[in-house]
Design a protein around this motif. Structure first.
Motif, PDB file in Angstrom:
ATOM      1  N   HIS A   9       7.930  13.070  -0.231  1.00  0.00           N
ATOM      2  CA  HIS A   9       7.090  13.722   0.770  1.00  0.00           C
ATOM      3  C   HIS A   9       7.276  12.951   2.082  1.00  0.00           C
ATOM      4  CE1 HIS A   9       5.527  14.143  -3.290  1.00  0.00           C
ATOM      5  NE2 HIS A   9       5.098  15.333  -2.928  1.00  0.00           N
ATOM      6  N   LYS A  12       3.502  12.265   5.031  1.00  0.00           N
ATOM      7  CA  LYS A  12       2.373  12.317   4.102  1.00  0.00           C
ATOM      8  C   LYS A  12       1.537  13.586   4.307  1.00  0.00           C
ATOM      9  CE  LYS A  12      -1.725   9.578   2.822  1.00  0.00           C
ATOM     10  NZ  LYS A  12      -1.348   9.236   1.437  1.00  0.00           N
ATOM     11  N   ARG A  34       6.673   9.489   2.012  1.00  0.00           N
ATOM     12  CA  ARG A  34       5.490   9.193   2.818  1.00  0.00           C
ATOM     13  C   ARG A  34       5.786   8.135   3.889  1.00  0.00           C
ATOM     14  NH1 ARG A  34       4.088  10.619  -2.416  1.00  0.00           N
ATOM     15  NH2 ARG A  34       2.396  12.133  -2.577  1.00  0.00           N
ATOM     16  N   ALA A  37       3.029   9.394   8.586  1.00  0.00           N
ATOM     17  CA  ALA A  37       1.725   9.999   8.342  1.00  0.00           C
ATOM     18  C   ALA A  37       1.152  10.476   9.672  1.00  0.00           C
ATOM     19  CB  ALA A  37       0.767   9.009   7.675  1.00  0.00           C
ATOM     20  N   CYS A  57      -5.893   6.512   3.332  1.00  0.00           N
ATOM     21  CA  CYS A  57      -5.634   7.922   3.618  1.00  0.00           C
ATOM     22  C   CYS A  57      -6.717   8.567   4.469  1.00  0.00           C
ATOM     23  CB  CYS A  57      -5.438   8.702   2.322  1.00  0.00           C
ATOM     24  SG  CYS A  57      -6.888   8.756   1.251  1.00  0.00           S
ATOM     25  N   ARG A  62      -4.779  15.390   5.877  1.00  0.00           N
ATOM     26  CA  ARG A  62      -4.389  15.514   4.476  1.00  0.00           C
ATOM     27  C   ARG A  62      -4.912  16.807   3.865  1.00  0.00           C
ATOM     28  NH1 ARG A  62      -8.588  12.250   1.388  1.00  0.00           N
ATOM     29  NH2 ARG A  62     -10.196  11.815   2.935  1.00  0.00           N
ATOM     30  N   THR A 129       1.495   5.386   0.943  1.00  0.00           N
ATOM     31  CA  THR A 129       1.065   5.836  -0.376  1.00  0.00           C
ATOM     32  C   THR A 129      -0.454   5.860  -0.445  1.00  0.00           C
ATOM     33  OG1 THR A 129       1.184   3.556  -1.173  1.00  0.00           O
ATOM     34  CG2 THR A 129       3.123   4.950  -1.525  1.00  0.00           C
TER      35      THR A 129
END
Length: 248
Positions: A9, A12, A34, A37, A57, A62, A129
């Protein structure tokens, strides 16, 4: 037990890309998994995190908060990322350069009631991650089948944004591997912890619409919201689809 599928990915929560194989270093993630992001306007990130250190995160755009993101697919083309979505034209851009084309592209998919995407950051070789350590997520097809039986419908694997999908294990056997090492291809990994899931798994990755109570089914059937396990790479090597997973 064998590797049935490999995914990464690049940005992210903004698209998935199938791989045939990858090389991995000890203590690293799958290359470019990732790597980038998308920071939102309400993020609380210090100077070192802005410079590329790992951050939680909650600082990023997201799928748990913006379901439409789950329908994004991605592929790398040199230094560029190509993003696709059923409701948007394809976009090709360099995430290390001007982010404006990306921000314009993602705006119609973003929930106007939530903090807007602000800019893209990069954690070279480490990746953003969901775990505070560099990890690779492993999932079992048998466990997915058990969840599908419980929920009464088929579920796309893409709901779980996994890296490795394994065929040939017993349902939920991966939870018993915590603390154990395994060889996959020529690389060695250790299972570190179970993955507790969020609302992103409730979204159909073909449409970006919430359509299945995956979390409720996990809780009702097994008393938790866990699906898959995080691995760390303890010795470098090469992993490809079809490679055997051998527990040590």
């Amino acid at each position: 037990m064998r590797v049935d599928a490999i995914w990464r990915h690049p940005i992210k929560a903004h698209g998935r890309e199938a791989l045939a194989a990858f090389d991995i270093a000890a203590g690293a993630t799958i290359p470019l998994d990732r790597e980038w992001a998308v920071v939102h306007e309400a993020a609380r990130m210090g100077p070192t995190e802005q410079a590329g250190d790992w951050a939680p995160c909650a600082n990023f755009n997201r799928g748990a908060k913006t379901p439409a993101l789950m329908a994004v697919t991605a592929r790398m083309a040199g230094d560029h990322v190509i993003l696709s979505h059923p409701d948007r034209p394809d976009l090709i851009f360099d995430p290390d350069e001007d982010n404006r084309p990306f921000l314009d592209w993602i705006a119609p998919l973003s929930d106007p009631s939530r903090a807007r995407p602000s800019h893209i950051v990069r954690a070279r070789g480490r990746g953003y991650t969901d775990s505070p350590f560099a990890s690779i997520s492993l999932h079992s097809i048998a466990s997915l089948t058990a969840l599908e039986t419980r929920i009464g419908r088929s579920l796309s694997r893409d709901r779980f944004r996994g890296n490795l999908w394994i065929d040939g294990a017993e349902p939920w056997a991966e939870f018993d591997w915590i603390g154990r090492e395994m060889t996959i291809g020529t690389a060695t990994f250790r299972a570190e912890e179970r993955i507790t899931r969020c609302r992103a798994t409730m979204t159909d990755p073909e449409t970006g619409h919430v359509d299945a109570d995956t979390l409720g089914a996990l809780e009702a059937g097994w008393g938790h919201r866990d699906f898959g396990v995080y691995l760390t790479c303890t010795a470098p090597g090469h992993v490809a689809r079809g490679d055997a997973l051998v527990l040590r």
